[in-house]
Write a protein that holds these residues in place. Sequence first.
Motif, PDB file in Angstrom:
ATOM      1  N   GLN A  14       0.655  -1.322   0.224  1.00 12.14           N
ATOM      2  CA  GLN A  14       0.052  -0.098  -0.029  1.00 12.14           C
ATOM      3  C   GLN A  14       0.791   1.324  -0.042  1.00 12.14           C
ATOM      4  OE1 GLN A  14      -2.278  -0.791   3.376  1.00 12.14           O
ATOM      5  NE2 GLN A  14      -4.411  -1.275   1.850  1.00 12.14           N
ATOM      6  N   LYS A  15       1.935   1.284   0.705  1.00  6.59           N
ATOM      7  CA  LYS A  15       2.982   2.328   0.746  1.00  6.59           C
ATOM      8  C   LYS A  15       3.431   2.526  -0.877  1.00  6.59           C
ATOM      9  CE  LYS A  15       3.799   1.679   5.600  1.00  6.59           C
ATOM     10  NZ  LYS A  15       4.680   1.745   6.687  1.00  6.59           N
ATOM     11  N   VAL A  16       4.125   1.317  -1.222  1.00 11.27           N
ATOM     12  CA  VAL A  16       4.701   1.522  -2.667  1.00 11.27           C
ATOM     13  C   VAL A  16       3.764   1.846  -3.684  1.00 11.27           C
ATOM     14  CG1 VAL A  16       5.733   0.219  -4.417  1.00 11.27           C
ATOM     15  CG2 VAL A  16       6.467  -0.347  -2.021  1.00 11.27           C
ATOM     16  N   SER A  17       2.475   1.600  -3.480  1.00 17.40           N
ATOM     17  CA  SER A  17       1.458   2.079  -4.562  1.00 17.40           C
ATOM     18  C   SER A  17       1.211   3.503  -4.250  1.00 17.40           C
ATOM     19  CB  SER A  17       0.158   1.260  -4.242  1.00 17.40           C
ATOM     20  OG  SER A  17      -0.788   1.596  -4.844  1.00 17.40           O
ATOM     21  N   ALA A  18       1.172   3.989  -3.016  1.00 22.72           N
ATOM     22  CA  ALA A  18       1.227   5.658  -2.888  1.00 22.72           C
ATOM     23  C   ALA A  18       1.971   6.203  -3.571  1.00 22.72           C
ATOM     24  CB  ALA A  18       1.060   5.901  -1.428  1.00 22.72           C
ATOM     25  N   VAL A  19       3.273   5.948  -3.577  1.00 17.50           N
ATOM     26  CA  VAL A  19       4.532   6.470  -4.382  1.00 17.50           C
ATOM     27  C   VAL A  19       4.475   6.534  -5.687  1.00 17.50           C
ATOM     28  CG1 VAL A  19       6.844   6.427  -4.706  1.00 17.50           C
ATOM     29  CG2 VAL A  19       6.164   6.076  -2.111  1.00 17.50           C
ATOM     30  N   ALA A  20       3.856   5.070  -6.152  1.00 13.95           N
ATOM     31  CA  ALA A  20       3.632   4.893  -7.398  1.00 13.95           C
ATOM     32  C   ALA A  20       2.462   5.665  -8.090  1.00 13.95           C
ATOM     33  CB  ALA A  20       3.380   3.538  -7.867  1.00 13.95           C
ATOM     34  N   TRP A  23       1.294   9.919  -4.723  1.00 16.03           N
ATOM     35  CA  TRP A  23       0.639  10.753  -3.566  1.00 16.03           C
ATOM     36  C   TRP A  23       1.668  11.117  -2.742  1.00 16.03           C
ATOM     37  CZ3 TRP A  23      -3.696   6.509  -2.157  1.00 16.03           C
ATOM     38  CH2 TRP A  23      -4.818   6.708  -3.267  1.00 16.03           C
ATOM     39  N   ALA A  24       2.826  10.388  -2.950  1.00 19.63           N
ATOM     40  CA  ALA A  24       4.155  11.023  -2.248  1.00 19.63           C
ATOM     41  C   ALA A  24       5.274  10.671  -2.939  1.00 19.63           C
ATOM     42  CB  ALA A  24       4.182   9.859  -1.071  1.00 19.63           C
ATOM     43  N   ARG A  25       6.440  11.547  -2.472  1.00 14.71           N
ATOM     44  CA  ARG A  25       7.475  11.448  -3.470  1.00 14.71           C
ATOM     45  C   ARG A  25       8.640  10.118  -3.062  1.00 14.71           C
ATOM     46  NH1 ARG A  25       8.228  17.614  -2.495  1.00 14.71           N
ATOM     47  NH2 ARG A  25       8.327  16.635  -0.498  1.00 14.71           N
ATOM     48  N   SER A  26       8.135   9.874  -1.763  1.00 11.97           N
ATOM     49  CA  SER A  26       9.168   8.715  -1.294  1.00 11.97           C
ATOM     50  C   SER A  26       8.293   7.959  -0.239  1.00 11.97           C
ATOM     51  CB  SER A  26      10.424   9.123  -0.633  1.00 11.97           C
ATOM     52  OG  SER A  26      10.341   9.874   0.340  1.00 11.97           O
ATOM     53  N   LEU A  27       9.019   6.877   0.134  1.00  9.20           N
ATOM     54  CA  LEU A  27       8.229   5.955   1.247  1.00  9.20           C
ATOM     55  C   LEU A  27       8.542   6.676   2.445  1.00  9.20           C
ATOM     56  CD1 LEU A  27       9.786   2.269   0.152  1.00  9.20           C
ATOM     57  CD2 LEU A  27       7.089   3.032   0.341  1.00  9.20           C
ATOM     58  N   ALA A  28       9.594   7.383   2.515  1.00 14.62           N
ATOM     59  CA  ALA A  28       9.784   8.367   3.814  1.00 14.62           C
ATOM     60  C   ALA A  28       8.712   9.323   3.874  1.00 14.62           C
ATOM     61  CB  ALA A  28      11.174   8.861   3.524  1.00 14.62           C
ATOM     62  N   GLU A  29       8.249   9.738   2.919  1.00 13.59           N
ATOM     63  CA  GLU A  29       7.081  10.709   3.094  1.00 13.59           C
ATOM     64  C   GLU A  29       5.893  10.034   3.258  1.00 13.59           C
ATOM     65  OE1 GLU A  29       5.101  13.431  -0.505  1.00 13.59           O
ATOM     66  OE2 GLU A  29       7.359  13.840   0.009  1.00 13.59           O
ATOM     67  N   VAL A  30       5.883   8.995   2.780  1.00 11.31           N
ATOM     68  CA  VAL A  30       4.607   8.097   2.960  1.00 11.31           C
ATOM     69  C   VAL A  30       4.464   7.707   4.656  1.00 11.31           C
ATOM     70  CG1 VAL A  30       3.187   5.803   2.810  1.00 11.31           C
ATOM     71  CG2 VAL A  30       4.365   7.093   0.610  1.00 11.31           C
ATOM     72  N   ASN A  31       5.441   7.351   5.178  1.00 13.78           N
ATOM     73  CA  ASN A  31       5.480   7.339   6.604  1.00 13.78           C
ATOM     74  C   ASN A  31       5.426   8.423   7.156  1.00 13.78           C
ATOM     75  OD1 ASN A  31       5.882   4.132   6.015  1.00 13.78           O
ATOM     76  ND2 ASN A  31       8.216   4.263   5.829  1.00 13.78           N
ATOM     77  N   GLN A  32       5.999   9.425   7.020  1.00 11.09           N
ATOM     78  CA  GLN A  32       5.728  10.654   7.731  1.00 11.09           C
ATOM     79  C   GLN A  32       4.332  11.180   7.736  1.00 11.09           C
ATOM     80  OE1 GLN A  32       8.839  13.161   6.113  1.00 11.09           O
ATOM     81  NE2 GLN A  32      10.499  12.458   7.307  1.00 11.09           N
ATOM     82  N   GLN A  33       3.891  11.111   6.470  1.00  5.78           N
ATOM     83  CA  GLN A  33       2.557  11.971   6.347  1.00  5.78           C
ATOM     84  C   GLN A  33       1.307  10.950   6.183  1.00  5.78           C
ATOM     85  OE1 GLN A  33       3.025  14.669   2.610  1.00  5.78           O
ATOM     86  NE2 GLN A  33       4.566  15.637   3.910  1.00  5.78           N
ATOM     87  N   LEU A 147      11.798 -12.507  -2.033  1.00  5.23           N
ATOM     88  CA  LEU A 147      10.980 -11.490  -2.949  1.00  5.23           C
ATOM     89  C   LEU A 147      10.223 -10.748  -1.904  1.00  5.23           C
ATOM     90  CD1 LEU A 147      11.009 -14.556  -4.402  1.00  5.23           C
ATOM     91  CD2 LEU A 147       8.879 -13.679  -5.270  1.00  5.23           C
ATOM     92  N   TYR A 148      10.392  -9.292  -2.498  1.00  7.87           N
ATOM     93  CA  TYR A 148      10.043  -8.356  -1.637  1.00  7.87           C
ATOM     94  C   TYR A 148      10.048  -6.849  -2.486  1.00  7.87           C
ATOM     95  CZ  TYR A 148       8.049  -6.095   2.700  1.00  7.87           C
ATOM     96  OH  TYR A 148       7.201  -5.242   3.514  1.00  7.87           O
ATOM     97  N   TRP A 149       9.293  -5.844  -1.643  1.00  6.45           N
ATOM     98  CA  TRP A 149       9.675  -4.501  -2.386  1.00  6.45           C
ATOM     99  C   TRP A 149      10.946  -4.100  -2.292  1.00  6.45           C
ATOM    100  CZ3 TRP A 149       5.258  -4.544  -5.085  1.00  6.45           C
ATOM    101  CH2 TRP A 149       4.301  -5.212  -4.324  1.00  6.45           C
ATOM    102  N   SER A 150      11.487  -3.443  -2.916  1.00  6.52           N
ATOM    103  CA  SER A 150      12.914  -2.698  -3.092  1.00  6.52           C
ATOM    104  C   SER A 150      13.514  -2.245  -1.685  1.00  6.52           C
ATOM    105  CB  SER A 150      13.365  -1.846  -4.210  1.00  6.52           C
ATOM    106  OG  SER A 150      12.469  -0.788  -4.161  1.00  6.52           O
ATOM    107  N   HIS A 151      12.501  -1.915  -0.744  1.00  2.37           N
ATOM    108  CA  HIS A 151      13.079  -1.319   0.307  1.00  2.37           C
ATOM    109  C   HIS A 151      13.267  -2.332   1.335  1.00  2.37           C
ATOM    110  CE1 HIS A 151       8.546  -0.818   0.642  1.00  2.37           C
ATOM    111  NE2 HIS A 151       8.792  -0.998   1.963  1.00  2.37           N
TER     112      HIS A 151
END
Length: 176
Positions: A14-20, A23-33, A147-151
């Motif tokens: 869900q976080k990777v999708s938000a960046v894709a 909605w956010a520029r990065s996962l860090a932004e997703v986590n913060q906001q 197998l996982y997201w790049s982060h």
Amino acid sequence: MAYIDCSNLFIEAQKVSAVARGWARSLAEVNQQGRIDFGYRLDFHRLMTLLREVEEPVRATVFGSVTDSNEVLWPHAEAAGFEVRVVERAANGREKRVDTGVVTRICRDAYLLGQPGRDHITLVAGDGDYEPMVRQLVADGFEVRLLYWSHASRELQAVASRFYPLDAYLEELALR
């Protein structure tokens, strides 16, 4: 043998999708906001297809916890060919015992049913807590594919035999 930490995979998807989606520029932004794509859902049939491209799993087990909103998830996973292992959440609503359940099952299966040098294990999770187990399995002669997201945890990626980032498959894995 393939093992999936469903909560770990799903929440981070869900976080990777938000960046894709921009909605956010990065996962860090997703986590913060907290700009998470709560509408994103995983399709277990598509996940099984992807797993079979990496290997033909003898057994694929998905681990998670039961909530009021995910009752339909587990029959969907079973219909896709997964063995489902779920636990009840703690009284405070937090998920407990999923990671330890994954570790326990992988170790039991590897050392009772597997053969080093012949068998490989696929882990679909990215939490660094899995690193000691993966390190030991690899040292004992098992090939462990991640197998996982790049982060995924850098430590976990470093000890796995192979790492396959799932980011390019985000839309392919989406439930439609």
